[in-house]
Design an enzyme around this catalytic site. Structure first.
Site, PDB file in Angstrom:
ATOM      1  N   TRP A 134      -7.763 -13.557   9.969  1.00  0.00           N
ATOM      2  CA  TRP A 134      -8.304 -12.234  10.469  1.00  0.00           C
ATOM      3  C   TRP A 134      -9.844 -12.036  10.825  1.00  0.00           C
ATOM      4  O   TRP A 134     -10.301 -11.049  11.224  1.00  0.00           O
ATOM      5  CB  TRP A 134      -8.041 -11.147   9.216  1.00  0.00           C
ATOM      6  CG  TRP A 134      -9.071 -11.743   7.891  1.00  0.00           C
ATOM      7  CD1 TRP A 134      -8.472 -12.636   6.961  1.00  0.00           C
ATOM      8  CD2 TRP A 134     -10.263 -10.965   7.694  1.00  0.00           C
ATOM      9  NE1 TRP A 134      -9.586 -12.398   6.050  1.00  0.00           N
ATOM     10  CE2 TRP A 134     -10.454 -11.706   6.512  1.00  0.00           C
ATOM     11  CE3 TRP A 134     -10.975 -10.142   8.234  1.00  0.00           C
ATOM     12  CZ2 TRP A 134     -12.032 -11.466   5.913  1.00  0.00           C
ATOM     13  CZ3 TRP A 134     -12.292  -9.986   7.679  1.00  0.00           C
ATOM     14  CH2 TRP A 134     -12.913 -10.586   6.476  1.00  0.00           C
ATOM     15  N   ASP A 190      -7.494 -13.798   0.627  1.00  0.00           N
ATOM     16  CA  ASP A 190      -8.584 -13.011   1.291  1.00  0.00           C
ATOM     17  C   ASP A 190      -9.364 -12.316   0.422  1.00  0.00           C
ATOM     18  O   ASP A 190      -8.882 -11.971  -0.715  1.00  0.00           O
ATOM     19  CB  ASP A 190      -7.918 -12.298   2.411  1.00  0.00           C
ATOM     20  CG  ASP A 190      -7.183 -11.254   2.177  1.00  0.00           C
ATOM     21  OD1 ASP A 190      -6.456 -11.580   1.210  1.00  0.00           O
ATOM     22  OD2 ASP A 190      -7.191 -10.107   2.527  1.00  0.00           O
ATOM     23  N   GLU A 191     -10.610 -12.020   0.846  1.00  0.00           N
ATOM     24  CA  GLU A 191     -11.380 -10.826   0.286  1.00  0.00           C
ATOM     25  C   GLU A 191     -11.697 -10.940  -1.197  1.00  0.00           C
ATOM     26  O   GLU A 191     -11.246  -9.938  -1.847  1.00  0.00           O
ATOM     27  CB  GLU A 191     -10.897  -9.760   0.974  1.00  0.00           C
ATOM     28  CG  GLU A 191     -10.832  -9.566   2.229  1.00  0.00           C
ATOM     29  CD  GLU A 191     -10.367  -8.083   2.827  1.00  0.00           C
ATOM     30  OE1 GLU A 191     -10.982  -7.388   3.782  1.00  0.00           O
ATOM     31  OE2 GLU A 191      -9.462  -7.375   2.048  1.00  0.00           O
ATOM     32  N   HIS A 237      -7.111  -9.354  -4.706  1.00  0.00           N
ATOM     33  CA  HIS A 237      -6.243  -8.207  -4.315  1.00  0.00           C
ATOM     34  C   HIS A 237      -5.250  -8.337  -5.466  1.00  0.00           C
ATOM     35  O   HIS A 237      -3.855  -8.006  -5.224  1.00  0.00           O
ATOM     36  CB  HIS A 237      -5.715  -8.399  -3.020  1.00  0.00           C
ATOM     37  CG  HIS A 237      -6.429  -8.035  -1.807  1.00  0.00           C
ATOM     38  ND1 HIS A 237      -6.723  -6.690  -1.664  1.00  0.00           N
ATOM     39  CD2 HIS A 237      -7.155  -8.713  -1.028  1.00  0.00           C
ATOM     40  CE1 HIS A 237      -7.375  -6.776  -0.428  1.00  0.00           C
ATOM     41  NE2 HIS A 237      -7.692  -8.031  -0.255  1.00  0.00           N
ATOM     42  N   ARG A 264       0.874  -1.176  -0.046  1.00  0.00           N
ATOM     43  CA  ARG A 264       0.082   0.062   0.127  1.00  0.00           C
ATOM     44  C   ARG A 264       0.756   1.243   0.240  1.00  0.00           C
ATOM     45  O   ARG A 264       0.491   2.113  -0.846  1.00  0.00           O
ATOM     46  CB  ARG A 264      -0.839  -0.003   1.295  1.00  0.00           C
ATOM     47  CG  ARG A 264      -2.125  -0.432   1.080  1.00  0.00           C
ATOM     48  CD  ARG A 264      -2.199  -2.122   0.448  1.00  0.00           C
ATOM     49  NE  ARG A 264      -3.475  -2.571   0.646  1.00  0.00           N
ATOM     50  CZ  ARG A 264      -3.822  -3.497   1.517  1.00  0.00           C
ATOM     51  NH1 ARG A 264      -3.345  -3.711   2.481  1.00  0.00           N
ATOM     52  NH2 ARG A 264      -5.197  -3.961   1.328  1.00  0.00           N
ATOM     53  N   ASP A 268      -0.190  -6.173  -3.456  1.00  0.00           N
ATOM     54  CA  ASP A 268      -1.692  -6.086  -3.337  1.00  0.00           C
ATOM     55  C   ASP A 268      -2.146  -5.119  -4.605  1.00  0.00           C
ATOM     56  O   ASP A 268      -1.484  -4.853  -5.328  1.00  0.00           O
ATOM     57  CB  ASP A 268      -1.805  -5.092  -2.165  1.00  0.00           C
ATOM     58  CG  ASP A 268      -3.187  -5.591  -1.272  1.00  0.00           C
ATOM     59  OD1 ASP A 268      -4.364  -5.499  -1.762  1.00  0.00           O
ATOM     60  OD2 ASP A 268      -3.071  -6.205  -0.258  1.00  0.00           O
TER      61      ASP A 268
END
Length: 794
Positions: free
Chosen positions: A381, A314-315, A251, A170, A199
């Site tokens: 998480w 993830d996500e 991501h 990031r 990411d």
């Protein structure tokens, strides 16, 4: 950094806070066994310190030990012989092993200090390195000399996996800053650097096979293979593993910019600057996707020798999968019921590639699937419930929920965060003699869905107890139930959001008030239920299954973190996480922890070279346009950054939830919590319990007077830099609170009272002061509220 009355605070804490099993030595994490001789003494040091190492070659570690002793003492040490006859410090290692740390490396050691010197014995080099850090913590510059107390320590960690995630994707983190955090990790006995390298917002390492990743998706900020090898060498010398992470299949916006042909939708794609869960996702049906993944694993395996490689997972936003007819047909042909099954298919193939390169898979909760082998490791998480399920089904797991250090939270919150899921022990069973009341609640957030659920308060023969049910999550016990009057009640509970304290009014079958999440107020509404709801019981692994829980990782996600404030966010708070992962479960006294954490704050600044203080001073100097930053330091005693994800959500609401939002506010320079406010809270409690406690009253008056005297200087600074103008109302509110504090302190000290109208007026002032302004909260409101309540109750 100026810290008001910390000496006074330490004296007031005295020995009462030094509860067993942790003691009064400045050690953190607290060792497994510590013994002090009946006749206490100390080994007095001089500049003629020598170090002897036998059994293995520790490389430059012995020289680093001497250099750090020189830093801690201010001495220039005399040169030592190659083989000193009577070394001051003797390090004996039983077995020579390869320098590369592994998941099962033996980190145990013993350390003894007596009149004859210091002896560290360890089975391997890794235990010796841990023992050397303990030794450095013990060196004290006293009133008359520099010495080490006589002591006998036998130590080993509770958990083998004790990590720290650094996010270079990031916001890029320069190599020297990463190495400094590795030094901090070694000091805290953390042993895994989890390096988040990719990411949506950036791809941070050079790929020989896929060069467009850094050409098009890094803004020129990336690491070369040699630079990454340098980090591995640096960490290895300090007994720390490095586990790289590439995020797949979600991501993946950075991959989409460079190689759109690998994605599940054709694009076009641009560099992603905004935070959040985004749509680009790899196409699991294409052979080219696995060719890409194989190349990535191959290139990373050549650089990072650790047996584990993190694949993220993830996500995943499955919109592109659902909208792609070819992918949907593939799912039907392969009998993949849903997107989770498709991701499991992707992960099975990825796991085969990892095996080919002799690597084991680590991934976030979402990779958990019964089709994957038990060799994978799940990083959670989602919390203890998810981790408990993993452990019960024979998979290995580590915890990160509750250890997110990018969120400003109290150190105590992280410290209470137990790895092993805990049961309710029947406390939610309502007996015939109990009286129970249950209430629904809805807590709107600044971003995302409201937090909803219910809580139940039970009055039994031994007093009040209670529990809370967040929608979709297991039941949690609540603590510190306090009825402030017939209709207002408060209690506390640790949640995934942080320490949460509902302050609610329960009357006419309606619920109003707020949830204090960390230090930020979130208004709530609700209603009374006719009966106690059914809840979800926590998932608690049995004793054998608990062996699957390998430890945990602190996480420093970088949406709100850039290199110039990196140390402020991490240190010394990370020591509390390190202690939870190293020390025994019953090392849990909060006051004792804070006393030792204060020692770590000073020690790491001098011995380790961490920059939490110098970074704050640099930020304050920039904001003040002046080297005289005392007014900002004094103001910082009263305020904290808004906790939980409040700051991120405020940025989202303002349209500033992106990579180029400046992290240059006063809030960015602040530590997660105010040590002064925490100490004020103790003084307030002592004064309320004993109105004749003149020491506490005087300490409070001293703080409030200093804040008042600071107002004009702080206001002048707020006019000198546009980046400070937004905190002008904060300065003015702190001034008002100081006046209120002086008045309330005097009232409580002479056991005076206020009438209801005046109490309501002051409470209104406090409520106004509690509002978030420029992403900060005046945390001093809360000890003042305690003083105000005391004027009613006496």
């Amino acid at each position: 950094m100026l810290r008001l009355s910390l000496i006074t605070a330490g004296l007031l804490l005295g020995t009462s806070a030094l509860a067993a099993p942790a003691g009064d030595l400045p050690l953190m994490p607290w060792p497994a066994h510590v013994e002090r001789p009946a006749k206490q003494g100390a080994l007095i040091l001089s500049d003629n310190i020598s170090v002897s190492v036998s059994g293995d070659d520790l490389g430059d570690a012995a020289n680093r030990l001497r250099q750090r002793i020189a830093l801690q003492t201010g001495w220039t040490l005399q040169p030592q012989a190659d083989k000193p006859e009577k070394p001051t410090i003797t390090i004996s290692i039983a077995k020579k092993v390869k320098p590369q740390p592994l998941p099962d490396s033996d980190e145990s050691y013993t350390l003894t200090v007596d009149a004859n010197g210091v002896n560290i014995t360890a089975n391997t080099r890794f235990g010796a390195l841990r023992g050397m850090e303990t030794l450095l913590q013990l060196i004290q510059n006293g009133a008359e000399n520099t010495s080490i107390p006589w002591v006998s320590i036998d130590d080993s960690p509770r958990f083998p996996w004790r990590g720290l995630l650094l996010d270079s994707a990031r916001h890029f983190v320069p190599l020297e800053d990463i190495k400094r955090q590795i030094d901090g990790m070694a000091a805290a006995k953390l042993n895994v650097l989890h390096w988040h390298l990719t990411d949506d917002q950036g791809w941070r390492f050079t790929s020989k096979r896929y060069p467009k990743l850094t050409q098009l998706a890094s803004d020129g900020l990336f690491y070369t293979p040699e630079q990454m090898r340098d980090v591995v060498r640096y960490a290895t010398a300090r007994g720390i593993r490095v586990v790289p992470e590439i995020d797949m299949p979600g991501h993946a916006s950075a991959i989409a910019v460079a190689y759109p042909e690998l994605m599940s939708a054709p694009g076009p794609y641009e560099m992603e600057r905004h935070w959040g869960v985004l749509k680009p996702v790899l196409d699991p049906t294409k052979d080219a996707t696995y060719t890409f993944a194989d190349a990535m694993v191959s290139e990373l395996a050549a650089i990072f020798p650790d047996p584990y490689l993190h694949i993220g997972g993830d996500e995943v936003d499955d919109t592109q999968w659902k909208n792609n007819p070819s992918i949907q047909q593939f799912m039907r042909d392969n009998k993949l019921a849903d997107s989770h099954a498709l991701q499991a298919y992707f992960n099975r193939k990825l796991e085969t590639l990892l095996e080919k390169h002799h690597r084991q898979m680590v991934g976030w909760d979402e990779i958990y699937h019964p089709d994957l082998p038990k060799s994978i490791l799940i990083q959670s998480w989602q919390g203890q419930d998810a981790l408990g399920e993993v452990a019960k089904h024979g998979y290995k797991g580590i915890l990160s929920t509750g250890f997110y250090l990018d969120q400003p939270q109290s150190t105590a919150y992280h410290y209470r965060n137990e790895i092993v899921p805990q049961g309710l022990n029947g406390m939610d069973i309502i007996a015939d003699s109990d009286s129970a009341q249950s209430w629904t609640f809805s807590m709107p957030r600044l971003k995302g869905k409201p937090v909803e659920g219910s809580f139940t308060l039970v009055k039994g023969v031994s007093g009040w107890r209670g529990f809370i049910d967040f929608s979709g999550k297991s039941r949690r016990a609540v603590d510190n139930i306090e009825w402030r009057d017939d209709n207002q009640v408060s209690f506390t509970v640790d949640t995934w959001m942080g320490e949460t304290r509902p302050v609610v009014n329960v009357s006419d079958d309606k619920l109003t008030g707020y949830f204090l999440v960390g230090n930020a107020r979130y208004p709530i509404t609700g209603a009374r239920l006719n009966e106690v709801p059914e809840g979800i019981q926590p998932t608690v692994p049995d004793a054998d299954q608990q062996a699957n829980l390998l430890g945990g990782e602190a996480a420093l996600w970088a949406e709100n973190v850039i290199a110039p404030v990196l140390d402020i966010k991490l240190w010394p708070r990370a020591f509390a996480v390190a202690e939870r992962l190293w020390s025994a479960q019953d090392v849990n006294d909060i006051d004792n922890m804070y006393t030792r954490l204060q020692a770590m704050d000073s020690w790491t600044t001098v011995s380790v070279g961490l920059q939490q203080h110098s970074q704050q001073q640099a930020q304050f100097t920039r904001l003040a346009n002046n080297a005289d930053t005392v007014p900002l330091q004094i103001l910082a005693q009263a305020v904290e950054p808004a906790q939980y994800y409040t700051r991120q959500h405020l940025k989202f609401q303002a349209g500033n939830y992106h990579q180029f939002e400046p992290l240059n506010r006063y809030a960015d320079a602040l530590t997660a919590e105010s040590a002064t406010v925490r100490q004020m809270d103790k003084w307030v409690e002592r004064l309320i319990s004993d109105a004749e406690d003149t020491e506490s009253a005087e300490a409070l008056r001293h703080v409030f007077t200093r804040w008042q005297n600071n107002t004009s200087d702080a206001l002048a600074l707020s006019e000198s830099n546009y980046q400070l103008k937004a905190i002008k109302p904060v300065i003015q509110e702190v001034d008002k609170l100081a006046s209120i504090g002086l008045r309330l302190t005097d009232l409580v000290a002479r056991q005076g009272t206020l009438d209801d109208k005046e109490i309501a007026s002051i409470q209104n002032e406090l409520d106004n002061a509690a509002k978030i302004q420029d992403e900060v909260v005046i945390a001093a409101v809360y000890p003042l509220e305690k003083l105000l309540r005391a004027t009613r109750n006496q």
